[in-house]
Design a protein around this motif. Structure first.
Motif, PDB file in Angstrom:
ATOM      1  N   GLY A  79       0.760  -1.103   0.057  1.00  0.00           N
ATOM      2  CA  GLY A  79       0.117   0.153   0.017  1.00  0.00           C
ATOM      3  C   GLY A  79       0.839   1.250   0.084  1.00  0.00           C
ATOM      4  O   GLY A  79       1.604   1.356  -0.764  1.00  0.00           O
ATOM      5  N   THR A  80       0.644   2.104   0.851  1.00  0.00           N
ATOM      6  CA  THR A  80       1.219   3.345   0.831  1.00  0.00           C
ATOM      7  C   THR A  80       2.578   2.932   1.413  1.00  0.00           C
ATOM      8  O   THR A  80       3.223   2.157   1.839  1.00  0.00           O
ATOM      9  CB  THR A  80       0.474   4.482   2.176  1.00  0.00           C
ATOM     10  N   ARG A  81       3.379   4.145   1.253  1.00  0.00           N
ATOM     11  CA  ARG A  81       4.741   4.123   1.439  1.00  0.00           C
ATOM     12  C   ARG A  81       5.095   3.610   2.996  1.00  0.00           C
ATOM     13  O   ARG A  81       5.938   2.771   3.043  1.00  0.00           O
ATOM     14  CB  ARG A  81       5.582   5.474   1.222  1.00  0.00           C
ATOM     15  N   GLU A  82       4.524   4.173   3.788  1.00  0.00           N
ATOM     16  CA  GLU A  82       4.451   3.871   5.206  1.00  0.00           C
ATOM     17  C   GLU A  82       4.211   2.459   5.350  1.00  0.00           C
ATOM     18  O   GLU A  82       4.830   1.753   6.248  1.00  0.00           O
ATOM     19  CB  GLU A  82       3.537   4.667   6.128  1.00  0.00           C
ATOM     20  N   SER A  83       3.061   1.937   5.037  1.00  0.00           N
ATOM     21  CA  SER A  83       2.545   0.477   4.995  1.00  0.00           C
ATOM     22  C   SER A  83       3.774  -0.327   4.337  1.00  0.00           C
ATOM     23  O   SER A  83       4.067  -1.341   4.877  1.00  0.00           O
ATOM     24  CB  SER A  83       1.283   0.258   4.507  1.00  0.00           C
ATOM     25  N   GLN A  84       4.052  -0.127   3.210  1.00  0.00           N
ATOM     26  CA  GLN A  84       5.168  -0.857   2.691  1.00  0.00           C
ATOM     27  C   GLN A  84       6.501  -1.004   3.550  1.00  0.00           C
ATOM     28  O   GLN A  84       6.923  -2.094   3.446  1.00  0.00           O
ATOM     29  CB  GLN A  84       5.433  -0.231   1.234  1.00  0.00           C
ATOM     30  N   LEU A  85       6.854   0.191   3.934  1.00  0.00           N
ATOM     31  CA  LEU A  85       8.190   0.153   4.473  1.00  0.00           C
ATOM     32  C   LEU A  85       8.002  -0.473   5.971  1.00  0.00           C
ATOM     33  O   LEU A  85       9.262  -0.800   6.558  1.00  0.00           O
ATOM     34  CB  LEU A  85       8.870   1.616   4.552  1.00  0.00           C
ATOM     35  N   ARG A  86       6.911  -0.662   6.407  1.00  0.00           N
ATOM     36  CA  ARG A  86       6.646  -0.960   7.786  1.00  0.00           C
ATOM     37  C   ARG A  86       7.229  -2.370   8.168  1.00  0.00           C
ATOM     38  O   ARG A  86       8.041  -2.682   9.305  1.00  0.00           O
ATOM     39  CB  ARG A  86       5.401  -1.170   8.391  1.00  0.00           C
ATOM     40  N   TYR A  87       7.011  -3.468   7.300  1.00  0.00           N
ATOM     41  CA  TYR A  87       7.496  -4.764   7.543  1.00  0.00           C
ATOM     42  C   TYR A  87       8.606  -5.272   6.260  1.00  0.00           C
ATOM     43  O   TYR A  87       9.230  -6.260   6.480  1.00  0.00           O
ATOM     44  CB  TYR A  87       6.298  -5.600   7.643  1.00  0.00           C
ATOM     45  N   ARG A  88       8.329  -4.485   5.262  1.00  0.00           N
ATOM     46  CA  ARG A  88       9.178  -5.140   4.115  1.00  0.00           C
ATOM     47  C   ARG A  88      10.489  -4.256   3.875  1.00  0.00           C
ATOM     48  O   ARG A  88      10.387  -3.197   3.617  1.00  0.00           O
ATOM     49  CB  ARG A  88       8.341  -5.015   2.852  1.00  0.00           C
ATOM     50  N   LYS A  89      11.635  -5.177   4.483  1.00  0.00           N
ATOM     51  CA  LYS A  89      12.920  -4.378   4.509  1.00  0.00           C
ATOM     52  C   LYS A  89      13.780  -4.578   3.299  1.00  0.00           C
ATOM     53  O   LYS A  89      13.398  -5.481   2.820  1.00  0.00           O
ATOM     54  CB  LYS A  89      13.812  -4.878   6.036  1.00  0.00           C
ATOM     55  N   SER A  90      14.475  -3.849   3.083  1.00  0.00           N
ATOM     56  CA  SER A  90      15.440  -4.025   1.902  1.00  0.00           C
ATOM     57  C   SER A  90      16.741  -3.438   2.403  1.00  0.00           C
ATOM     58  O   SER A  90      17.073  -3.072   3.524  1.00  0.00           O
ATOM     59  CB  SER A  90      14.893  -3.114   0.816  1.00  0.00           C
ATOM     60  N   GLY A  91      17.773  -3.320   1.574  1.00  0.00           N
ATOM     61  CA  GLY A  91      19.042  -2.838   1.590  1.00  0.00           C
ATOM     62  C   GLY A  91      19.198  -1.438   2.035  1.00  0.00           C
ATOM     63  O   GLY A  91      20.136  -0.875   2.353  1.00  0.00           O
ATOM     64  N   ARG A  92      18.154  -0.593   1.381  1.00  0.00           N
ATOM     65  CA  ARG A  92      18.045   0.768   1.652  1.00  0.00           C
ATOM     66  C   ARG A  92      16.766   1.265   2.526  1.00  0.00           C
ATOM     67  O   ARG A  92      15.984   0.396   2.543  1.00  0.00           O
ATOM     68  CB  ARG A  92      18.137   1.533   0.468  1.00  0.00           C
ATOM     69  N   ALA A  93      17.143   2.336   3.463  1.00  0.00           N
ATOM     70  CA  ALA A  93      15.992   2.612   4.195  1.00  0.00           C
ATOM     71  C   ALA A  93      14.759   3.051   3.644  1.00  0.00           C
ATOM     72  O   ALA A  93      13.828   2.486   4.169  1.00  0.00           O
ATOM     73  CB  ALA A  93      16.648   3.787   5.140  1.00  0.00           C
ATOM     74  N   ASP A  94      14.756   3.818   2.568  1.00  0.00           N
ATOM     75  CA  ASP A  94      13.424   4.278   1.804  1.00  0.00           C
ATOM     76  C   ASP A  94      13.643   3.824   0.300  1.00  0.00           C
ATOM     77  O   ASP A  94      14.308   4.577  -0.588  1.00  0.00           O
ATOM     78  CB  ASP A  94      13.425   5.559   1.831  1.00  0.00           C
ATOM     79  N   TYR A  95      13.233   2.673  -0.186  1.00  0.00           N
ATOM     80  CA  TYR A  95      13.262   2.048  -1.487  1.00  0.00           C
ATOM     81  C   TYR A  95      11.985   2.553  -2.438  1.00  0.00           C
ATOM     82  O   TYR A  95      11.834   2.036  -3.354  1.00  0.00           O
ATOM     83  CB  TYR A  95      13.523   0.702  -1.390  1.00  0.00           C
ATOM     84  N   TYR A  96      11.071   2.962  -1.526  1.00  0.00           N
ATOM     85  CA  TYR A  96       9.802   3.128  -2.127  1.00  0.00           C
ATOM     86  C   TYR A  96       9.868   4.160  -3.174  1.00  0.00           C
ATOM     87  O   TYR A  96       8.954   3.742  -4.284  1.00  0.00           O
ATOM     88  CB  TYR A  96       8.648   3.906  -1.024  1.00  0.00           C
ATOM     89  N   PRO A  97      10.573   4.894  -3.482  1.00  0.00           N
ATOM     90  CA  PRO A  97      10.563   5.702  -4.713  1.00  0.00           C
ATOM     91  C   PRO A  97      10.878   4.832  -5.858  1.00  0.00           C
ATOM     92  O   PRO A  97      10.182   4.958  -7.324  1.00  0.00           O
ATOM     93  CB  PRO A  97      11.543   6.910  -4.703  1.00  0.00           C
TER      94      PRO A  97
END
Length: 174
Positions: free
Chosen positions: A42-60
């Motif tokens: 969903g939203t940036r906040e919802s996506q980043l809450r539990y789905r981690k990646s090598g970078r802090a903010d990969y949503y863009p």
């Protein structure tokens, strides 16, 4: 060749987090008739809450790649996984993805985590609201509610190829 000889249909399905779905990969998947499932909660906040990646903010990056797949002719849908503590945002997250132009969205509840009775009830109530929203928006599809898929999660065996080449047979028994 075997498929043609035996007159069998062969299809491919790939599930991805979408972070590496640049144009060349989308074109390859389209050329070879892949169906694509992209995980996005969903939203940036919802996506980043539990789905981690090598970078802090990969949503863009994810948003750019989702837009590229949306504009392509590839067959795809989004998979939105709802965690128990995020269930109150289910409708908002669905509407966010639909608002970005994605027309086919599947909603899964998170497995392997504990759900309270109240959270499970809230999940079902939120799904009802999503169904009402879908009914008012022609062309929008809740994949779970289609004739082909009427369960909230996959209940059949699937063979998964991990990115390191490992093979996993996924079977769910209830």
């Amino acid at each position: 060749r075997l498929n043609r000889r035996h007159k069998k249909a062969l299809s491919f399905l790939v599930t991805t987090n979408g972070l590496l779905l640049q144009t060349d990969k989308i074109e390859y998947l389209q050329r070879h008739n892949f169906n694509v499932e992209v995980s996005c909660d969903g939203t940036r906040e919802s996506q980043l809450r539990y789905r981690k990646s090598g970078r802090a903010d990969y949503y863009p990056v994810l948003a750019r790649n989702l837009e590229a797949i949306r504009k392509s002719a590839i067959k795809y849908y989004l998979i939105m996984t709802v965690m128990p503590d995020m269930v109150g945002l289910l409708v908002e997250n669905f509407k966010h993805l639909a608002g970005l132009g994605h027309r086919r969205i599947q909603i899964n509840y998170a497995i392997g985590v504990s759900w309270t009775r109240a959270q499970a009830q809230d999940f079902l109530e939120q799904l009802e609201l999503v169904l009402e929203y879908v009914a008012k928006n022609p062309g929008l599809e809740l994949v779970n509610a289609t004739e082909l898929r009427r369960e909230p999660i996959v209940l059949n065996g699937e063979l998964t190829v991990d990115r390191d080449g490992g093979l996993f047979l996924e079977l769910f028994f209830f």
